[in-house]
Design a protein around this motif. Structure first.
Motif, PDB file in Angstrom:
ATOM      1  N   UNK A 121       0.837  -1.189   0.000  1.00 10.34           N
ATOM      2  CA  UNK A 121       0.000   0.000   0.000  1.00 10.34           C
ATOM      3  C   UNK A 121       0.880   1.250   0.000  1.00 10.34           C
ATOM      4  N   UNK A 122       0.419   2.275  -0.690  1.00  9.26           N
ATOM      5  CA  UNK A 122       1.136   3.549  -0.699  1.00  9.26           C
ATOM      6  C   UNK A 122       0.781   4.331   0.564  1.00  9.26           C
ATOM      7  N   UNK A 123       1.801   4.820   1.256  1.00 10.52           N
ATOM      8  CA  UNK A 123       1.587   5.581   2.490  1.00 10.52           C
ATOM      9  C   UNK A 123       2.312   6.923   2.380  1.00 10.52           C
ATOM     10  N   UNK A 124       1.592   7.995   2.721  1.00 10.20           N
ATOM     11  CA  UNK A 124       2.162   9.334   2.613  1.00 10.20           C
ATOM     12  C   UNK A 124       3.179   9.566   3.723  1.00 10.20           C
ATOM     13  N   UNK A 125       4.300  10.211   3.364  1.00 10.88           N
ATOM     14  CA  UNK A 125       5.299  10.654   4.330  1.00 10.88           C
ATOM     15  C   UNK A 125       5.048  12.122   4.666  1.00 10.88           C
ATOM     16  N   UNK A 126       5.681  12.653   5.710  1.00 13.13           N
ATOM     17  CA  UNK A 126       5.508  14.081   6.013  1.00 13.13           C
ATOM     18  C   UNK A 126       5.880  14.954   4.825  1.00 13.13           C
ATOM     19  N   UNK A 127       5.126  16.040   4.648  1.00 10.31           N
ATOM     20  CA  UNK A 127       5.391  16.946   3.540  1.00 10.31           C
ATOM     21  C   UNK A 127       6.716  17.668   3.729  1.00 10.31           C
ATOM     22  N   UNK A 128       7.278  18.096   2.620  1.00  8.35           N
ATOM     23  CA  UNK A 128       8.558  18.797   2.612  1.00  8.35           C
ATOM     24  C   UNK A 128       8.361  20.121   1.886  1.00  8.35           C
ATOM     25  N   UNK A 129       8.827  21.210   2.491  1.00  8.54           N
ATOM     26  CA  UNK A 129       8.747  22.539   1.874  1.00  8.54           C
ATOM     27  C   UNK A 129      10.172  23.074   1.741  1.00  8.54           C
ATOM     28  N   UNK A 130      10.510  23.577   0.558  1.00 12.82           N
ATOM     29  CA  UNK A 130      11.892  24.017   0.328  1.00 12.82           C
ATOM     30  C   UNK A 130      11.930  25.000  -0.840  1.00 12.82           C
ATOM     31  N   UNK A 131      13.017  25.767  -0.969  1.00 14.04           N
ATOM     32  CA  UNK A 131      13.185  26.639  -2.124  1.00 14.04           C
ATOM     33  C   UNK A 131      13.853  25.895  -3.270  1.00 14.04           C
ATOM     34  N   UNK A 132      13.399  26.160  -4.481  1.00 16.07           N
ATOM     35  CA  UNK A 132      14.009  25.549  -5.656  1.00 16.07           C
ATOM     36  C   UNK A 132      14.142  26.571  -6.770  1.00 16.07           C
ATOM     37  N   UNK A 133      14.816  26.164  -7.826  1.00 13.40           N
ATOM     38  CA  UNK A 133      14.941  26.985  -9.032  1.00 13.40           C
ATOM     39  C   UNK A 133      14.409  26.149 -10.188  1.00 13.40           C
ATOM     40  N   UNK A 134      13.557  26.755 -10.999  1.00 16.15           N
ATOM     41  CA  UNK A 134      12.943  26.042 -12.114  1.00 16.15           C
ATOM     42  C   UNK A 134      13.471  26.602 -13.433  1.00 16.15           C
ATOM     43  N   UNK A 135      13.857  25.705 -14.315  1.00 17.68           N
ATOM     44  CA  UNK A 135      14.270  26.106 -15.651  1.00 17.68           C
ATOM     45  C   UNK A 135      13.587  25.193 -16.656  1.00 17.68           C
ATOM     46  N   UNK A 136      13.564  25.599 -17.904  1.00 15.58           N
ATOM     47  CA  UNK A 136      12.827  24.857 -18.909  1.00 15.58           C
ATOM     48  C   UNK A 136      13.635  23.684 -19.438  1.00 15.58           C
ATOM     49  N   UNK A 137      12.963  22.568 -19.567  1.00 14.79           N
ATOM     50  CA  UNK A 137      13.556  21.385 -20.179  1.00 14.79           C
ATOM     51  C   UNK A 137      13.109  21.265 -21.637  1.00 14.79           C
TER      52      UNK A 137
END
Length: 204
Positions: A121-137
């Motif tokens: 069964x799939x079980x959710x882990x604690x959420x994670x919040x963080x800063x990231x940088x997004x660029x186009x693929x």
């Protein structure tokens, strides 16, 4: 910016940032000290991502100090993603950086556990919040048999401490491409950062 650094040349105020876990599962760039620097935007593209497109390049000169590529700089409100640090002379150091915008990312991670009758069964882990940088693929438009489907592929670049798995859901909470995405491919061999190809799709 090569050559002699004259008196008064380091006239731009900067903040040196490091990633900190400010509460359980929440990571933020936090200022640790201030510094004076010489900063110049160059005509080059800084390839801060190995699998995405680059960003504007900045050349920074600082007095020598214990700075590493795990850290970042803030200049005039702009986030500087560090890509190279080299010694200039006995007193100064050169820093190459990409001028980028950071986004707040919420990640929902999962693990697999055995449920009734030993069924996975799939079980959710604690959420994670963080800063990231997004660029186009890539951006692709492909006609299907009875409809068209638009697909958008992006690369999410994160500090090394942020470890995601394929299949994790990431929500970009800020920025022009704010939406929920799925982690498709991991690139984690770099010593200082991780890169994740993320994608969403919708019928149009």
């Amino acid at each position: 910016m090569n050559g002699f650094v004259g008196a008064g040349a380091l006239s731009e105020p900067l903040e040196v940032l490091e990633l900190r876990e400010t509460s359980s599962g929440v990571w933020e760039w936090a200022p640790v000290c201030r510094a004076w620097a010489q900063v110049a935007q160059t005509a080059k593209t800084n390839l801060f991502s190995k699998v995405g497109v680059g960003a504007r390049d900045a050349a920074v000169v600082l007095r020598r100090q214990p700075l590493t590529l795990h850290q970042a700089l803030r200049w005039k409100g702009q986030h500087l993603f560090l890509t190279a640090i080299t010694r200039r002379d006995r007193n100064h150091m050169d820093v190459a950086a990409a001028l980028v915008d950071t986004v707040e990312v919420l990640c929902q991670r999962y693990t697999t556990v055995l449920g009734p009758d030993n069924r996975p069964e799939k079980q959710a882990l604690p959420e994670l919040v963080f800063p990231g940088v997004v660029t186009e693929r890539y951006v692709r438009y492909a006609p299907e048999e009875t409809y068209a489907k638009a697909k958008c592929g992006l690369v999410l670049v994160t500090p090394k401490v942020i470890q995601l798995k394929e299949g994790d859901l990431v929500t970009l909470r800020t920025g022009p491409v704010a939406a929920q995405y799925n982690v498709q491919t991991r690139h984690v061999l770099d010593e200082y950062k991780n890169e994740y190809e993320i994608a969403w799709s919708k019928d149009i």
